[in-house]
Design a protein around this motif. Sequence first.
Motif, PDB file in Angstrom:
ATOM      1  N   SER A   1       0.624  -1.482   6.277  1.00 12.73           N
ATOM      2  CA  SER A   1      -0.773  -1.801   6.545  1.00 12.73           C
ATOM      3  C   SER A   1      -0.910  -3.257   6.920  1.00 12.73           C
ATOM      4  O   SER A   1      -0.178  -4.108   6.437  1.00 12.73           O
ATOM      5  CB  SER A   1      -1.622  -1.544   5.299  1.00 12.73           C
ATOM      6  OG  SER A   1      -1.445  -0.236   4.862  1.00 12.73           O
TER       7      SER A   1
ATOM      8  N   ILE B   1     -12.003   2.718  -2.373  1.00  7.77           N
ATOM      9  CA  ILE B   1     -12.003   3.366  -1.053  1.00  7.77           C
ATOM     10  C   ILE B   1     -11.034   2.658  -0.122  1.00  7.77           C
ATOM     11  O   ILE B   1     -10.198   3.281   0.545  1.00  7.77           O
ATOM     12  CB  ILE B   1     -13.420   3.328  -0.435  1.00  7.77           C
ATOM     13  CG1 ILE B   1     -14.380   4.153  -1.276  1.00  7.77           C
ATOM     14  CG2 ILE B   1     -13.378   3.849   0.996  1.00  7.77           C
ATOM     15  CD1 ILE B   1     -15.831   3.856  -0.980  1.00  7.77           C
ATOM     16  N   ARG B   2     -11.141   1.334  -0.093  1.00  5.04           N
ATOM     17  CA  ARG B   2     -10.265   0.578   0.804  1.00  5.04           C
ATOM     18  C   ARG B   2      -8.801   0.812   0.456  1.00  5.04           C
ATOM     19  O   ARG B   2      -7.958   0.981   1.344  1.00  5.04           O
ATOM     20  CB  ARG B   2     -10.600  -0.918   0.741  1.00  5.04           C
ATOM     21  CG  ARG B   2     -11.917  -1.254   1.431  1.00  5.04           C
ATOM     22  CD  ARG B   2     -12.251  -2.717   1.297  1.00  5.04           C
ATOM     23  NE  ARG B   2     -13.559  -3.022   1.867  1.00  5.04           N
ATOM     24  CZ  ARG B   2     -13.774  -3.313   3.144  1.00  5.04           C
ATOM     25  NH1 ARG B   2     -12.758  -3.355   3.982  1.00  5.04           N
ATOM     26  NH2 ARG B   2     -14.990  -3.553   3.582  1.00  5.04           N
ATOM     27  N   ARG B   3      -8.502   0.823  -0.843  1.00  8.17           N
ATOM     28  CA  ARG B   3      -7.109   1.059  -1.235  1.00  8.17           C
ATOM     29  C   ARG B   3      -6.671   2.452  -0.785  1.00  8.17           C
ATOM     30  O   ARG B   3      -5.555   2.639  -0.306  1.00  8.17           O
ATOM     31  CB  ARG B   3      -6.941   0.921  -2.752  1.00  8.17           C
ATOM     32  CG  ARG B   3      -7.150  -0.490  -3.307  1.00  8.17           C
ATOM     33  CD  ARG B   3      -6.128  -1.479  -2.805  1.00  8.17           C
ATOM     34  NE  ARG B   3      -4.755  -1.054  -3.031  1.00  8.17           N
ATOM     35  CZ  ARG B   3      -4.097  -1.199  -4.167  1.00  8.17           C
ATOM     36  NH1 ARG B   3      -4.671  -1.792  -5.187  1.00  8.17           N
ATOM     37  NH2 ARG B   3      -2.864  -0.776  -4.295  1.00  8.17           N
ATOM     38  N   SER B   4      -7.569   3.444  -0.929  1.00  6.68           N
ATOM     39  CA  SER B   4      -7.191   4.801  -0.521  1.00  6.68           C
ATOM     40  C   SER B   4      -7.038   4.882   0.992  1.00  6.68           C
ATOM     41  O   SER B   4      -6.360   5.769   1.507  1.00  6.68           O
ATOM     42  CB  SER B   4      -8.233   5.807  -1.011  1.00  6.68           C
ATOM     43  OG  SER B   4      -9.366   5.795  -0.168  1.00  6.68           O
ATOM     44  N   LEU B   5      -7.670   3.940   1.713  1.00  4.32           N
ATOM     45  CA  LEU B   5      -7.557   3.938   3.173  1.00  4.32           C
ATOM     46  C   LEU B   5      -6.401   3.066   3.648  1.00  4.32           C
ATOM     47  O   LEU B   5      -6.269   2.800   4.833  1.00  4.32           O
ATOM     48  CB  LEU B   5      -8.867   3.444   3.798  1.00  4.32           C
ATOM     49  CG  LEU B   5     -10.071   4.360   3.561  1.00  4.32           C
ATOM     50  CD1 LEU B   5     -11.343   3.741   4.120  1.00  4.32           C
ATOM     51  CD2 LEU B   5      -9.835   5.737   4.176  1.00  4.32           C
ATOM     52  N   GLY B   6      -5.585   2.588   2.711  1.00  3.73           N
ATOM     53  CA  GLY B   6      -4.373   1.876   3.105  1.00  3.73           C
ATOM     54  C   GLY B   6      -4.404   0.374   2.898  1.00  3.73           C
ATOM     55  O   GLY B   6      -3.478  -0.318   3.309  1.00  3.73           O
ATOM     56  N   ALA B   7      -5.467  -0.158   2.262  1.00  4.39           N
ATOM     57  CA  ALA B   7      -5.506  -1.603   2.023  1.00  4.39           C
ATOM     58  C   ALA B   7      -4.524  -1.959   0.925  1.00  4.39           C
ATOM     59  O   ALA B   7      -4.440  -1.277  -0.087  1.00  4.39           O
ATOM     60  CB  ALA B   7      -6.907  -2.044   1.622  1.00  4.39           C
ATOM     61  N   ARG B   8      -3.784  -3.047   1.148  1.00  4.67           N
ATOM     62  CA  ARG B   8      -2.885  -3.531   0.110  1.00  4.67           C
ATOM     63  C   ARG B   8      -3.656  -4.490  -0.794  1.00  4.67           C
ATOM     64  O   ARG B   8      -4.684  -5.024  -0.404  1.00  4.67           O
ATOM     65  CB  ARG B   8      -1.700  -4.251   0.759  1.00  4.67           C
ATOM     66  CG  ARG B   8      -0.863  -3.324   1.606  1.00  4.67           C
ATOM     67  CD  ARG B   8       0.207  -4.070   2.338  1.00  4.67           C
ATOM     68  NE  ARG B   8       1.151  -4.695   1.397  1.00  4.67           N
ATOM     69  CZ  ARG B   8       2.162  -5.460   1.782  1.00  4.67           C
ATOM     70  NH1 ARG B   8       2.343  -5.724   3.052  1.00  4.67           N
ATOM     71  NH2 ARG B   8       2.973  -5.958   0.893  1.00  4.67           N
TER      72      ARG B   8
ATOM     73  N   PRO C   1      -6.434   1.679  -7.581  1.00  8.12           N
ATOM     74  CA  PRO C   1      -7.336   2.563  -6.829  1.00  8.12           C
ATOM     75  C   PRO C   1      -7.828   3.737  -7.676  1.00  8.12           C
ATOM     76  O   PRO C   1      -8.979   4.138  -7.563  1.00  8.12           O
ATOM     77  CB  PRO C   1      -6.473   3.028  -5.659  1.00  8.12           C
ATOM     78  CG  PRO C   1      -5.071   2.643  -5.977  1.00  8.12           C
ATOM     79  CD  PRO C   1      -5.149   1.486  -6.916  1.00  8.12           C
TER      80      PRO C   1
END
Lengths: 222, 401
Positions: free
Chosen positions: B5, B312-319, B395
């Motif tokens: 990411s 949400i951001r973590r589940s969408l690939g945010a580190r 997350p």
Amino acid sequence: MTVVVKCAGVGRTYPGPPPVDALQPADLTINRGEYVSIVGPSGSGKSTLLNIIGLIDRPTSGHYILDGVDVASLKEADRTALRGQRIGFVFQSFHLLPHRTAVENVALAQLYVGPKARQRFLNAAEALAKVGLSHRAFKMPNTLSGGERQRVAIARALVNQPALLLCDEPTGNLDSATSSMILDILDQMHADGYTIVIITHAPDVAERADRIITVRDGVLHV
Amino acid sequence: MSRRSRLSLRDLFSEALSGLLQRPGRSMLTMLGTVLGIGSFVAILGLTSTAAGQIDKRFTELAATEVRVEDVGADRVSHEMSFPMDAHDRVMAIDGVVTAGLLWPLPLRNPTMSAVPGMGASDEGLSLHAADPGALEAAGPVVASGRLYDAFHEGRAERVAVVGAAVARRLGIQRLESQPAIFLNGTPFTVIGIVSDLRRLPDLLLSVIIPTATALALYGPPIEHPATMLIETRLGAARVVADQVSIALRPDAPNRLKATAPPDPRSLRGNIAGDLNALFLLLASISLVIGAIGIANTTFVSVLERTAEIGIRRSLGARPRHIAAQFLSESAILGTLGGVIGSALGVIAVVAVAVLKSWTAVLDPATTLAAPLAGTIVGVAAGLYPGLRAARIEPIEALRQ
Ligand SMILES: Nc1ncnc2c1ncn2[C@@H]1O[C@H](COP(=O)(O)OP(=O)(O)OP(=O)(O)O)[C@@H](O)[C@H]1O
Ligand SMILES: [Mg+2]
């Protein structure tokens, strides 16, 4: 046939005190294009299983291979990348960002993946069109109905064309008419070839899947 | 294997900005402390340098190289001034002296002055001075036409005069080729020079100036209005010269002379940047710290409020680092904006004060331009802890809420 999810002895114990065996070591295989529903009483471990499959949680035992990748050996950064690119989540409570328009919420799914802002927007608009929400693209979530919000969430889950679509009680907050509209969309996605796992309490919802998995007291009954 | 990411700087910035714009009112209030802190810093430093600039303007190199010696012991009984006859030679022997000379106002009551003999019209605005060639030179003259008198005229007590441009105009003197004369109480003097400026003695521009020897011969020594010696020194030598000059002139009675050196520019500036400024700078620092705490607090609250968003951001690939960077950027933007607005207000305050006092606003570009940067630093420092806390949120915990 390609295997998307392969769990071997995957279990999850929450460290106490007292320790909770939320998921007993279990084997599970899901093939590409399968539509699987998970049912079971409250607290039986359905979400625990789904979170492990979706790389939000780590199993405390066993091996898990997602889309051919042995997840256990991965660094956290690679797990995160895998989660963002190969998995789409749909939650019971939608989990949209309240201050972003529908299309911005969908585009957010590609923020960490790579496309430039303009491409993200185009992809998001396309995904919204797939769930029949083009006319609501620039509305804020709090001006949308529950069903519309869940369709935005589905569009967001689909925009990266994930290997696996995971839905945790997606119709739990919706009335039956709206539920069936959501389920129709999922059927359509299934027809398009997506691999879908859905947790539900409603038997008629579970019936629409190819296969029903029952979880009881942390034990999987495939 | 999936590509890791990433988050471009541009996307990071726009995410942070929209995070701030979600709650514009709160963002504004959060900035207030930084605005006040940076604003007071810029204002205080600006006002200090502006005030110092006023002194700098008066306290030019000209003033810094000037020493004046007053005759404080002019003797009414012996009818003698305290300066010895060889005063010029004695002063010139002091190291650091460039030129020097005596001057005094002429002891004439109601002098009449005119360009025509016998006209006898007394002229109120004009005055009469005696000055030796050294004093004229030390005065920093700008000769408009003609010339200054010199040691020759002085030695022979010639009846010559140098006048300011305004005096020449009032007496109707335009050209010096015809050797125009002016009459002081009927005594003729040849005007040989017109000066347009006397930088050290601007008040003598409204004066008719004649050699001291001539003045002594005609009007006697200066007792009622004692003589002054004007000394031009090399740069930096003024204080040393001032310390020595009384003894050099009158080793027998140095107390009869009083030398004045220019004030030390450093102590002068020191007085202005005095205790009050230290206090204000302390207050500005405190409000800056409060500003930082304000930003830290708001960012922390917004991390807690936006836990679901983090999930949400973590589940969408945010580190985790993407999450940290986002909150850090938000606080950095708040700090920078606060710094920019504060600097602007500070500059406005300085300019307003300068205009009110008819001063020239002096702003050090280094401090003024660095001020918004200081805001950024405050913002980054304030965002470190909340940012790290946000990055550590799992997350699964975030999404359960
Ligand atoms: N972080 C945790 N720490 C300790 N126990 C937990 C934690 N998360 C879940 N559990 C426990 O694990 C068990 C399984 O939880 P899970 O959320 O998977 O149930 P579920 O089947 O999804 O229930 P529901 O239908 O209500 O969503 C429950 O007994 C729950 O209390
Ligand atoms: Mg659950």
